[in-house]
Design a protein around this motif. Structure first.
Motif, PDB file in Angstrom:
ATOM      1  N   UNK A 100       0.830  -1.207   0.000  1.00 53.37           N
ATOM      2  CA  UNK A 100       0.000   0.000   0.000  1.00 53.37           C
ATOM      3  C   UNK A 100       0.867   1.260   0.000  1.00 53.37           C
ATOM      4  N   UNK A 101       1.890   1.276   0.861  1.00 48.14           N
ATOM      5  CA  UNK A 101       2.783   2.433   0.889  1.00 48.14           C
ATOM      6  C   UNK A 101       3.561   2.547  -0.417  1.00 48.14           C
ATOM      7  N   UNK A 102       3.922   1.413  -0.978  1.00 45.76           N
ATOM      8  CA  UNK A 102       4.644   1.402  -2.252  1.00 45.76           C
ATOM      9  C   UNK A 102       3.806   2.075  -3.338  1.00 45.76           C
ATOM     10  N   UNK A 103       2.538   1.697  -3.438  1.00 47.50           N
ATOM     11  CA  UNK A 103       1.652   2.298  -4.436  1.00 47.50           C
ATOM     12  C   UNK A 103       1.442   3.779  -4.136  1.00 47.50           C
ATOM     13  N   UNK A 104       1.314   4.116  -2.852  1.00 50.08           N
ATOM     14  CA  UNK A 104       1.142   5.509  -2.452  1.00 50.08           C
ATOM     15  C   UNK A 104       2.315   6.364  -2.912  1.00 50.08           C
ATOM     16  N   UNK A 105       3.533   5.862  -2.719  1.00 50.05           N
ATOM     17  CA  UNK A 105       4.700   6.644  -3.103  1.00 50.05           C
ATOM     18  C   UNK A 105       4.919   6.662  -4.606  1.00 50.05           C
ATOM     19  N   UNK A 106       4.455   5.631  -5.299  1.00 52.30           N
ATOM     20  CA  UNK A 106       4.478   5.695  -6.756  1.00 52.30           C
ATOM     21  C   UNK A 106       3.661   6.875  -7.248  1.00 52.30           C
ATOM     22  N   UNK A 107       2.533   7.148  -6.577  1.00 59.19           N
ATOM     23  CA  UNK A 107       1.617   8.195  -7.015  1.00 59.19           C
ATOM     24  C   UNK A 107       2.071   9.578  -6.559  1.00 59.19           C
ATOM     25  N   UNK A 108       2.358   9.748  -5.258  1.00 57.98           N
ATOM     26  CA  UNK A 108       2.620  11.091  -4.739  1.00 57.98           C
ATOM     27  C   UNK A 108       4.071  11.535  -4.929  1.00 57.98           C
ATOM     28  N   UNK A 109       5.002  10.599  -5.123  1.00 59.36           N
ATOM     29  CA  UNK A 109       6.398  10.963  -5.343  1.00 59.36           C
ATOM     30  C   UNK A 109       6.888  10.510  -6.727  1.00 59.36           C
ATOM     31  N   UNK A 110       6.669   9.247  -7.041  1.00 57.67           N
ATOM     32  CA  UNK A 110       7.167   8.713  -8.301  1.00 57.67           C
ATOM     33  C   UNK A 110       6.574   9.392  -9.517  1.00 57.67           C
ATOM     34  N   UNK A 111       5.266   9.617  -9.506  1.00 57.54           N
ATOM     35  CA  UNK A 111       4.586  10.224 -10.656  1.00 57.54           C
ATOM     36  C   UNK A 111       5.085  11.647 -10.939  1.00 57.54           C
ATOM     37  N   UNK A 112       5.163  12.538  -9.927  1.00 55.76           N
ATOM     38  CA  UNK A 112       5.696  13.883 -10.207  1.00 55.76           C
ATOM     39  C   UNK A 112       7.146  13.864 -10.703  1.00 55.76           C
ATOM     40  N   UNK A 113       8.011  13.048 -10.050  1.00 56.88           N
ATOM     41  CA  UNK A 113       9.415  13.015 -10.456  1.00 56.88           C
ATOM     42  C   UNK A 113       9.564  12.446 -11.859  1.00 56.88           C
ATOM     43  N   UNK A 114       8.783  11.419 -12.185  1.00 59.53           N
ATOM     44  CA  UNK A 114       8.832  10.843 -13.527  1.00 59.53           C
ATOM     45  C   UNK A 114       8.438  11.881 -14.570  1.00 59.53           C
ATOM     46  N   UNK A 115       7.391  12.656 -14.276  1.00 57.64           N
ATOM     47  CA  UNK A 115       6.964  13.713 -15.189  1.00 57.64           C
ATOM     48  C   UNK A 115       8.054  14.761 -15.363  1.00 57.64           C
ATOM     49  N   UNK A 116       8.711  15.134 -14.256  1.00 60.00           N
ATOM     50  CA  UNK A 116       9.808  16.105 -14.332  1.00 60.00           C
ATOM     51  C   UNK A 116      10.957  15.574 -15.177  1.00 60.00           C
ATOM     52  N   UNK A 117      11.323  14.317 -14.955  1.00 57.57           N
ATOM     53  CA  UNK A 117      12.468  13.766 -15.688  1.00 57.57           C
ATOM     54  C   UNK A 117      12.170  13.654 -17.177  1.00 57.57           C
ATOM     55  N   UNK A 118      10.950  13.243 -17.503  1.00 58.29           N
ATOM     56  CA  UNK A 118      10.535  13.233 -18.911  1.00 58.29           C
ATOM     57  C   UNK A 118      10.642  14.629 -19.514  1.00 58.29           C
ATOM     58  N   UNK A 119      10.181  15.643 -18.742  1.00 63.21           N
ATOM     59  CA  UNK A 119      10.162  17.017 -19.244  1.00 63.21           C
ATOM     60  C   UNK A 119      11.570  17.523 -19.522  1.00 63.21           C
ATOM     61  N   UNK A 120      12.493  17.258 -18.604  1.00 59.68           N
ATOM     62  CA  UNK A 120      13.875  17.693 -18.778  1.00 59.68           C
ATOM     63  C   UNK A 120      14.474  17.057 -20.023  1.00 59.68           C
ATOM     64  N   UNK A 121      14.209  15.762 -20.219  1.00 60.91           N
ATOM     65  CA  UNK A 121      14.748  15.072 -21.383  1.00 60.91           C
ATOM     66  C   UNK A 121      14.148  15.572 -22.681  1.00 60.91           C
ATOM     67  N   UNK A 122      12.805  15.763 -22.696  1.00 60.29           N
ATOM     68  CA  UNK A 122      12.166  16.178 -23.943  1.00 60.29           C
ATOM     69  C   UNK A 122      12.502  17.626 -24.294  1.00 60.29           C
ATOM     70  N   UNK A 123      12.586  18.494 -23.282  1.00 62.44           N
ATOM     71  CA  UNK A 123      12.896  19.898 -23.548  1.00 62.44           C
ATOM     72  C   UNK A 123      14.304  20.080 -24.090  1.00 62.44           C
TER      73      UNK A 123
END
Length: 413
Positions: free
Chosen positions: A1-24
């Motif tokens: 449960x905590x694993x899924x929680x951190x995928x959403x509240x931490x992993x998802x934002x950081x993944x979006x940021x890393x994608x953005x840095x790479x694509x930009x």
């Protein structure tokens, strides 16, 4: 449960940021910060940390992937047929203690990884990964159904799916949270540039939050189904499910020996493990290759050859760490594998994620406006203005606190 929680509240934002840095930047992490940072800043230094992190990850992950590959062949050949528990234990120990065996399977994984990358993104990494992932999902579903319908599997399902709050209290809530966060970062490979390079290959037609959600959802599905394979089987055959690496290489072969058609199910399981491991190997090899090519201008073939040789030499520490290069970095019985895993999982991934959060969401970095413009380009789900406090404050604060706590409570001896 905590694993899924951190995928959403931490992993998802950081993944979006890393994608953005790479694509930009349209470059790997080793050059992307330099392309986006303001004059006189030094964010680009993190790119070299990320590159080192990718190399260190391959220094132990290629060896572990080699174990998976070797066990697939052994199971398919019938080496475990009629084996006793002692035979299975000896099989694993013998493999670790034979240098030539460890080197051979590590070399095979490294050659496969960089050979695929040398073929290019679409002809190599993308095509092979798509085929492996489709086969992986089919194998997983088949194995999960088989495990669920074993006699006695209901206890395993209860153990796996019903939270035990007393156990959480016993271990410590913060310790559980730290473990969940580290696993969330590791499974998404965020923080050291592995996702930045794939972001640089993404077109502008799709928004990045939507793409990140798809990845997190698929990752969660794979994680849940993996548990449905392992835990019902363990309880069906009276096996303790909390034995770490020995669970896969010692306990599970013992389970497959007892199952009707166990040789087939065991072969399928280790084939699934090979596909899962190789998907990570391909991604990291592609990232290493892209970073080196950005810095040197080498061709794919030349870069693949040289990077493969470097990874092999470095990976010898892990491959030979159980037999020749003895090193106990922490408690008695720890090895080079534990040391490299500590460097990557406990340090590089969370610190790299913290750097990304600070860089993308603050004026002293790339800046929120630039980040959100890039992330929201294309159709799909958008990063909303109300999410800014989450990205800017909650994510970096949570990462910093849990990282420090993890170091303080780490079992050094």
């Amino acid at each position: 449960l905590f694993y899924i929680l951190f995928l959403v509240i931490l992993g998802l934002p950081i993944l979006t940021m890393e994608f953005s840095v790479g694509r930009a930047s349209q470059q790997s992490i080793s050059r992307s910060f330099k392309a986006l940072e303001k004059k006189g800043q030094y964010w680009h230094l993190h790119g070299y940390v990320g590159m080192a992190g990718n190399y260190i990850l391959m220094m132990f992950y290629t060896t572990v992937a080699g174990w998976m590959l070797r066990y697939f062949f052994d199971m398919a050949k019938g080496d475990f047929t009629n084996a006793t528990t002692a035979d299975v234990q000896a099989h694993f120990s013998d493999m670790l203690n034979v240098p030539s065996e460890m080197i051979f399977w590590t070399v095979i994984v490294i050659i496969l990884g960089f050979l695929v990358c040398s073929l290019g993104l679409q002809n190599g990494v993308e095509k092979i990964s798509k085929t492996m992932m489709i086969a992986l999902l089919i194998i997983m579903v088949v194995l999960a159904i088989n495990s669920i319908f074993l006699d006695g599997s209901d206890k395993g399902l209860y153990f796996y799916l019903v939270p035990d709050f007393n156990r959480i209290k016993e271990i410590g809530l913060v310790n559980v949270i730290v473990a969940a966060m580290n696993q969330a970062f590791f499974t998404l490979s965020i923080g050291m540039g592995s996702m930045a390079i794939f972001g640089s290959y993404l077109g502008k037609d799709r928004s990045l939050l939507g793409e990140s959600i798809n990845i997190v959802a698929l990752d969660t599905f794979v994680a849940i189904v993996s548990g449905l394979i392992i835990f019902p089987s363990c309880f069906a055959f009276g096996v303790n499910p909390d034995q770490g690496p020995s669970l896969i290489f010692v306990t599970l072969p013992n389970i497959f020996i007892q199952m009707p058609g166990g040789r087939i199910w065991g072969s399928l399981f280790f084939l699934f493990m090979v596909f899962a491991a190789m998907s990570t190997v391909l991604g990291v090899c592609e990232n290493i290759l892209a970073m080196i090519r950005d810095l040197t201008g080498w061709s794919r073939i030349k870069g693949s050859l040289i990077c493969g040789i470097v990874v092999f030499v470095l990976a010898l520490t892990t491959a030979l760490g159980f037999s020749v290069l003895h090193f106990q970095p922490f408690a008695e019985g720890t090895t080079w594998l534990d040391f490299w895993d500590f460097i990557v999982s406990t340090n590089v991934l969370p610190l790299g994620s913290l750097v990304l959060a600070l860089f993308c969401c603050n004026k002293f970095g790339w800046g929120w406006d630039n980040f959100i413009k890039e992330a929201n380009t294309g159709i799909g789900m958008k990063v909303r203005s109300w999410m800014k406090p989450i990205f800017k404050y909650i994510v970096p604060t949570a990462i910093a606190f849990i990282y420090v706590y993890g170091l303080v409570t780490f079992k050094w001896q």
